[in-house]
Design a protein around this motif. Structure first.
Motif, PDB file in Angstrom:
ATOM      1  N   LEU A   1       0.821  -1.209   0.000  1.00 44.59           N
ATOM      2  CA  LEU A   1       0.000   0.000   0.000  1.00 44.59           C
ATOM      3  C   LEU A   1       0.867   1.276   0.000  1.00 44.59           C
ATOM      4  O   LEU A   1       0.353   2.363  -0.232  1.00 44.59           O
ATOM      5  CB  LEU A   1      -0.949   0.021   1.212  1.00 44.59           C
ATOM      6  N   SER A   2       2.147   1.078   0.273  1.00 42.25           N
ATOM      7  CA  SER A   2       3.057   2.241   0.223  1.00 42.25           C
ATOM      8  C   SER A   2       3.512   2.548  -1.215  1.00 42.25           C
ATOM      9  O   SER A   2       4.303   3.470  -1.450  1.00 42.25           O
ATOM     10  CB  SER A   2       4.283   1.969   1.119  1.00 42.25           C
ATOM     11  N   CYS A  49      -6.913   2.657  -1.345  1.00 36.20           N
ATOM     12  CA  CYS A  49      -5.742   2.251  -0.552  1.00 36.20           C
ATOM     13  C   CYS A  49      -5.887   2.660   0.892  1.00 36.20           C
ATOM     14  O   CYS A  49      -5.492   1.931   1.807  1.00 36.20           O
ATOM     15  CB  CYS A  49      -4.487   2.896  -1.180  1.00 36.20           C
ATOM     16  N   ASN A  50      -6.444   3.857   1.082  1.00 32.76           N
ATOM     17  CA  ASN A  50      -6.635   4.296   2.478  1.00 32.76           C
ATOM     18  C   ASN A  50      -7.642   3.408   3.207  1.00 32.76           C
ATOM     19  O   ASN A  50      -7.479   3.113   4.399  1.00 32.76           O
ATOM     20  CB  ASN A  50      -7.106   5.750   2.485  1.00 32.76           C
ATOM     21  N   THR A  51      -8.651   3.011   2.477  1.00 35.26           N
ATOM     22  CA  THR A  51      -9.651   2.104   3.107  1.00 35.26           C
ATOM     23  C   THR A  51      -9.012   0.787   3.499  1.00 35.26           C
ATOM     24  O   THR A  51      -9.237   0.252   4.599  1.00 35.26           O
ATOM     25  CB  THR A  51     -10.819   1.866   2.148  1.00 35.26           C
ATOM     26  N   THR A  83      -7.947  -1.074   7.505  1.00 30.39           N
ATOM     27  CA  THR A  83      -8.362  -2.396   8.031  1.00 30.39           C
ATOM     28  C   THR A  83      -7.178  -3.283   8.368  1.00 30.39           C
ATOM     29  O   THR A  83      -7.364  -4.441   8.791  1.00 30.39           O
ATOM     30  CB  THR A  83      -9.223  -3.115   6.993  1.00 30.39           C
ATOM     31  N   LEU A  84      -5.955  -2.771   8.150  1.00 28.61           N
ATOM     32  CA  LEU A  84      -4.797  -3.636   8.413  1.00 28.61           C
ATOM     33  C   LEU A  84      -4.698  -4.018   9.889  1.00 28.61           C
ATOM     34  O   LEU A  84      -4.172  -5.085  10.238  1.00 28.61           O
ATOM     35  CB  LEU A  84      -3.520  -2.902   7.969  1.00 28.61           C
ATOM     36  N   SER A  85      -5.202  -3.154  10.734  1.00 25.40           N
ATOM     37  CA  SER A  85      -5.107  -3.480  12.170  1.00 25.40           C
ATOM     38  C   SER A  85      -5.941  -4.705  12.543  1.00 25.40           C
ATOM     39  O   SER A  85      -5.754  -5.292  13.616  1.00 25.40           O
ATOM     40  CB  SER A  85      -5.561  -2.278  12.997  1.00 25.40           C
ATOM     41  N   GLN A  86      -6.864  -5.105  11.668  1.00 22.70           N
ATOM     42  CA  GLN A  86      -7.703  -6.280  11.995  1.00 22.70           C
ATOM     43  C   GLN A  86      -6.973  -7.592  11.741  1.00 22.70           C
ATOM     44  O   GLN A  86      -7.466  -8.645  12.155  1.00 22.70           O
ATOM     45  CB  GLN A  86      -8.983  -6.230  11.148  1.00 22.70           C
ATOM     46  N   LEU A  87      -5.864  -7.506  11.047  1.00 26.83           N
ATOM     47  CA  LEU A  87      -5.107  -8.744  10.810  1.00 26.83           C
ATOM     48  C   LEU A  87      -4.263  -9.030  12.045  1.00 26.83           C
ATOM     49  O   LEU A  87      -3.223  -8.408  12.268  1.00 26.83           O
ATOM     50  CB  LEU A  87      -4.236  -8.598   9.564  1.00 26.83           C
ATOM     51  N   GLY A  88      -4.723  -9.960  12.899  1.00 25.72           N
ATOM     52  CA  GLY A  88      -3.984 -10.336  14.085  1.00 25.72           C
ATOM     53  C   GLY A  88      -4.784 -11.345  14.904  1.00 25.72           C
ATOM     54  O   GLY A  88      -5.991 -11.546  14.721  1.00 25.72           O
ATOM     55  N   ASP A  96     -13.135  -9.082   0.866  1.00 23.55           N
ATOM     56  CA  ASP A  96     -13.253  -7.621   0.783  1.00 23.55           C
ATOM     57  C   ASP A  96     -12.015  -7.008   0.102  1.00 23.55           C
ATOM     58  O   ASP A  96     -12.127  -6.074  -0.719  1.00 23.55           O
ATOM     59  CB  ASP A  96     -13.422  -7.021   2.175  1.00 23.55           C
ATOM     60  N   LEU A  97     -10.861  -7.570   0.489  1.00 16.79           N
ATOM     61  CA  LEU A  97      -9.621  -7.067  -0.107  1.00 16.79           C
ATOM     62  C   LEU A  97      -9.613  -7.304  -1.614  1.00 16.79           C
ATOM     63  O   LEU A  97      -9.219  -6.431  -2.403  1.00 16.79           O
ATOM     64  CB  LEU A  97      -8.408  -7.726   0.563  1.00 16.79           C
ATOM     65  N   GLU A  98     -10.039  -8.405  -2.063  1.00 11.53           N
ATOM     66  CA  GLU A  98     -10.057  -8.728  -3.487  1.00 11.53           C
ATOM     67  C   GLU A  98     -11.077  -7.866  -4.231  1.00 11.53           C
ATOM     68  O   GLU A  98     -10.852  -7.428  -5.376  1.00 11.53           O
ATOM     69  CB  GLU A  98     -10.386 -10.212  -3.669  1.00 11.53           C
ATOM     70  N   ALA A  99     -12.217  -7.642  -3.547  1.00 10.35           N
ATOM     71  CA  ALA A  99     -13.226  -6.781  -4.179  1.00 10.35           C
ATOM     72  C   ALA A  99     -12.710  -5.358  -4.352  1.00 10.35           C
ATOM     73  O   ALA A  99     -12.938  -4.702  -5.376  1.00 10.35           O
ATOM     74  CB  ALA A  99     -14.496  -6.795  -3.333  1.00 10.35           C
ATOM     75  N   GLN A 100     -11.991  -4.855  -3.351  1.00  9.80           N
ATOM     76  CA  GLN A 100     -11.430  -3.519  -3.454  1.00  9.80           C
ATOM     77  C   GLN A 100     -10.323  -3.479  -4.522  1.00  9.80           C
ATOM     78  O   GLN A 100     -10.123  -2.470  -5.231  1.00  9.80           O
ATOM     79  CB  GLN A 100     -10.905  -3.065  -2.105  1.00  9.80           C
ATOM     80  N   ALA A 101      -9.560  -4.585  -4.662  1.00  9.00           N
ATOM     81  CA  ALA A 101      -8.512  -4.648  -5.700  1.00  9.00           C
ATOM     82  C   ALA A 101      -9.127  -4.575  -7.095  1.00  9.00           C
ATOM     83  O   ALA A 101      -8.542  -4.008  -8.040  1.00  9.00           O
ATOM     84  CB  ALA A 101      -7.685  -5.914  -5.534  1.00  9.00           C
ATOM     85  N   ASP A 102     -10.296  -5.122  -7.247  1.00  7.85           N
ATOM     86  CA  ASP A 102     -10.968  -5.094  -8.538  1.00  7.85           C
ATOM     87  C   ASP A 102     -11.397  -3.678  -8.907  1.00  7.85           C
ATOM     88  O   ASP A 102     -11.638  -3.369 -10.081  1.00  7.85           O
ATOM     89  CB  ASP A 102     -12.195  -6.006  -8.525  1.00  7.85           C
ATOM     90  N   GLN A 103     -11.537  -2.828  -7.893  1.00  8.11           N
ATOM     91  CA  GLN A 103     -11.933  -1.454  -8.168  1.00  8.11           C
ATOM     92  C   GLN A 103     -10.753  -0.601  -8.686  1.00  8.11           C
ATOM     93  O   GLN A 103     -10.958   0.506  -9.183  1.00  8.11           O
ATOM     94  CB  GLN A 103     -12.518  -0.815  -6.899  1.00  8.11           C
TER      95      GLN A 103
END
Length: 881
Positions: A325-326, A339-341, A345-350, A677-684
């Protein structure tokens, strides 16, 4: 003198009596025993006493059936009874007879009857006997007038008067009068025949029933012998049944441990057992606490290992995704928002659960291990065992008392047997049987004389009846000859020989009537006065037992003696014993002890209480002492163990933190949803490297979920670890909740139970001991009550005595008096009917006998039937006459 052997029997049965001082002592001892037992009954109702089976006293079967059914003769008896009721309808004069007897105890004196009170009694007696006096007066007038009338009649006939003139006047209704006289004489003679049959049946019934009297005598004698033979066996059986009560008491004493100790144990266990149960449950809680702590330690290790690997993988993926994302491409205005969205959500990975920060329980586990080195369960079981040894402790402490009671019961049994053998009951019964045999022989010796007297009586009665039959014979022969010899064509002077014979027979019957009828009436009056009064004054009141009321009238025999029967038997007129009461008891086949009310002389209940359960035995029972101070419910090691368990620190664990972590999911977010969700956003995003990179991260996250999250969720070790950790934490939380308070309560309950056993158990022991003693005493009471009831209803059943009275009533009244009354009733009827029989015989003889002269009528031309006069004419001379 039959009562004397019976009296010996009674005194043998009852032990010869007891003095008033002994009775007072017995009453005092009974009152003391009742008073001492009253408190225990108020404190606690004793348990029910097991009923004892003493069996049945050997019963006697008596042969006499004192019942009489007269059969067809009963009809005649009822007729006579009805006639006597008409003659004497007054009720039984009990009060009159009592006053007459009481006022003339010194004998009948003429001058005494001049007193006003005696005159009143005499007038009352005359009033009562009015019917008998009237009938007897008629009979006496009959008795006096018949000879006088007969003499005058004979003289009158000799002077050719009173029908003695051999001349018959002609009357128009002569045939009608003849028929009337004939019919009347036939009817009267028929009634006389009925009276003769009445009297003969009664006379024959006396002879027949006198033979039946022997059966009554034999059966009554057999019953008395049966009574004498059975009584010793009944007494022996009754005394032998003491062994039943004694053996039951000995059995109870042999089992005093389970019985008395069991009762004490049952009363104390209400306080003791719950306290020991709580201690035992606490011992189980110790083991469960150790298992829970061990489970927490092992489960925590497994969970920490699994979540650590997952956390590391997720952290690496989050760092990689953050680098992606950087990329400068994310700074583009259209892409930056996406990318900001994603970046947000990265904090939810844990990993969600952080088991690494949970406190360690090794210290508490080590403390519990130290506590469990002491086996609290074994210590508590020792307390159970010590408390459950109460029956054994009771048995050991009462061993000497049990031995003493056994010896004392054997001694009491010997005293009872010795007391029963002290009096020669069997010898008395043998003497009584010998007396009965001799009496029966003496009675049987009179049988020939009785038969001879009855034969003479029978002959006399038949002779009296034969005189009536002779008169009837003359009457019927006269009627027969007169009827057969009558000729309507003959005149009174020309009647045939057969007709004349008939008339002479009728006159002969009249002559015999005058000769015998007054004698027969004398017999009738005598039997009527005696038999009628015996029936009304003896038989009827004996049948309805009113006669006993006279005999039982107080002070009847002597002004200073209330009851004559106890005075005659026991020389104590103040005993409330009556002939009627004794008869009723014997009629119901009760025991002679109760029938003679011998309890007023010898109280068998008091005697048995003094003997069977005496003061010595009572003192032995009261000396039963039970000491339970040796019982220890929980040793000091057990107490220390409970205190140490309360101080293990299990209450210091942060159970809330554990439960919070256990209840969390494996990851903070569902990785599959996150990757989608991540894949759906990548498609955008525009096609390019950034889109492909994000899709690669989405694929990696799915791979992490597949390789690590799914196995953690499905692996049994992990699942069991989470479940075990949750259960163990909850268990420890419950156990540790107020643990010091729980331990304190357990120790307090055990202290209270031990204090109860050590200091207050004496009340429970005394209470249960009293209940146990009352149970033992209850067996003796059962025996004494059984003895008392047996003496009243089964031992020496006195049915033969009432049978003797009933047999005497049957023989004297039903056999003799009723038959005698029926005899005079039939004979008296004959005597009365002979008066009209004589009148009609004299009248009828005039129509049968040949007359010397007759009325003759002259038949002349100048003769007018209205003015003709008869004249006497002699019969023609006939050489055949």
């Amino acid at each position: 003198m039959l009562w004397r052997p019976g009296l010996v029997l009674l005194l043998s049965l009852c032990g010869g009596g007891a003095g008033s001082e002994q009775r007072r002592d017995a009453a005092a001892r009974d009152a003391e025993l009742a008073g001492s037992q009253a408190d225990s009954y108020r404190r606690r109702t004793p348990p029910p006493v097991e009923p004892l089976d003493f069996g049945f006293v050997p019963s006697a079967v008596y042969d006499t059936h004192a019942y009489f059914e007269p059969g067809a003769m009963g009809i005649l008896f009822h007729v006579v009874h009805a006639f006597l009721y008409v003659v004497q309808p007054n009720p039984f004069p009990k009060d009159l007879i009592v006053r007459v007897i009481q006022q003339n105890k010194g004998g009948l004196k003429i001058e005494e009857w001049r007193k006003p009170e005696n005159v009143v009694l005499l007038l009352q007696a005359i009033y009562y006997e009015t019917g008998f006096i009237a009938c007897a007066s008629i009979g006496l007038v009959f008795l006096v007038l018949i000879p006088i009338v007969g003499t005058c009649f004979c003289i009158c006939r000799c002077c050719e008067n009173c029908g003695g003139e051999m001349h018959q006047r002609q009357r128009k209704n002569a045939d009608c009068q003849k028929g009337f006289y004939t019919t009347s004489l036939v009817i009267i003679s028929s009634f006389i025949i009925v009276g003769v049959l009445f009297a003969y049946a009664a006379n024959h019934n006396v002879s027949m029933q006198i033979k039946s009297t022997r059966r009554f005598i034999n059966t009554n004698m057999r019953d008395l012998k049966t009574f004498a033979n059975n009584t010793p066996a009944q007494i022996e059986y009754m005394t032998a049944q003491y062994t039943t009560a004694k053996n039951k008491v000995l059995s109870e004493m042999d089992n005093i441990g389970p019985l008395l100790g069991g009762r004490i144990h049952s009363q104390l266990e209400k306080e003791v057992i719950p306290s020991l149960d709580n201690a035992l449950r606490m011992a189980g809680a110790m083991r469960e606490t150790k298992e829970a702590l061990e489970n927490i330690s092992s489960s925590l290790e497994v969970l920490q290992e699994g979540t650590a690997r997952l956390q590391a993988r997720l952290m690496g993926e989050r760092a990689s995704l953050s680098n992606t994302l950087s990329d400068p491409a994310c700074t583009n205005g259209a892409v930056s928002h996406t990318c900001n969205t994603i970046r947000a959500t990265l904090s939810q990975l844990g990993a969600n659960a952080d088991f690494a920060n949970l406190p360690d329980v090794s210290r508490q586990l080590a403390n519990v291990d130290v506590v469990l080195k002491t086996d609290l369960s074994n210590i508590v079981q020792k307390g159970y065992s010590s408390f459950n040894d109460t029956p054994k402790m009771v048995k050991e402490q009462t061993r000497n008392i049990v031995a003493g009671v056994k010896g004392m019961l054997d001694k009491i049994g010997g005293e009872i047997n010795g007391f029963a053998k002290m009096f020669p009951v069997e010898a008395s019964m043998v003497n009584f049987t010998v007396f009965l045999n001799e009496g029966q022989k003496k009675i049987e010796a009179f049988y020939p004389q009785i038969d001879q007297i009855d034969f003479y009586r029978w002959i006399s009665c038949v002779s009296a009846l034969c005189t009536v039959v002779l008169i009837l014979t003359f009457n019927f022969l006269g009627l027969l000859c007169g009827a057969c010899g009558s000729d309507k064509q003959s005149t009174p002077t020309t009647r045939g020989c057969l007709s004349n014979t008939g008339g002479n027979l009728l006159i002969a019957g009249v002559g015999f009537s005058f000769i015998f009828v007054w004698v027969l009436m004398g017999v009738v009056v005598t039997l009527f006065v005696v038999g009628g009064n015996v029936e009304k004054l003896l038989c009827e009141p004996l049948a309805n037992r009113q006669l006993f009321q006279i005999v039982d009238t107080p002070y009847m025999v002597h002004p200073a003696k209330k009851n004559f029967l106890p005075d005659m038997l026991f020389q104590n007129p103040n005993i409330d014993l009556t002939v009627g009461g004794m008869y009723r008891e014997c009629f119901e086949n009760n025991g002679l002890y109760h029938a003679l009310q011998l309890e007023s002389m010898f109280n068998i209940n008091s005697f048995l209480n003094r003997t069977v359960y005496n003061k010595d035995l009572s003192n032995v029972f009261e000396n039963i002492q039970i000491n339970l101070q040796d019982i220890t419910l929980l040793e000091q090691d057990g107490r220390d163990n409970l205190v140490n368990f309360a101080n293990t620190g299990v209450g210091e664990i942060d159970y809330t933190a554990y439960l919070a972590e256990v209840n969390k999911g494996i990851t903070l977010v569902d990785l599959l949803s996150f990757s989608d969700d991540l894949e759906a956003q990548a498609d955008q995003l525009p096609r390019g490297a950034l889109e492909n990179a994000l899709k690669g991260h989405a694929s990696s996250i799915r791979q992490i979920h597949k390789e690590q999250v799914v196995p953690l969720e499905q692996t049994m070790k992990y699942v069991k670890a989470r479940s075990g950790l949750s259960q163990s934490v909850r268990l420890l939380q419950r156990t540790a909740s107020d643990l010091p308070v729980k331990v304190t309560n357990i120790l307090s309950a055990i202290d209270a139970a031990e204090y109860l056993i050590t200091n207050n158990a004496s009340h429970v022991v005394k209470q249960e001991t009293n209940g146990y003693i009352q149970g033992l005493v209850g067996y003796f009471r059962q025996y004494t009550e059984w003895v008392k009831n047996s003496l009243m209803t089964e031992v020496a059943q006195c049915k033969p005595i009432s049978n003797i009275v009933d047999s005497m009533e049957i023989v004297g009244c039903s056999f003799i008096v009723d038959s005698v009354n029926t005899f005079w009733f039939g004979l008296g009827g004959c005597c009365i009917l002979l008066i009209p029989s004589m009148v009609f015989s004299v009248k009828l003889a005039k129509y049968y006998r040949r007359m010397d002269t007759e009325d003759v009528f002259d038949d002349s031309p100048h003769y007018n039937t209205l003015t003709r006069f008869p004249r006497a004419s002699a019969p023609p001379i006939n050489p055949d006459w």
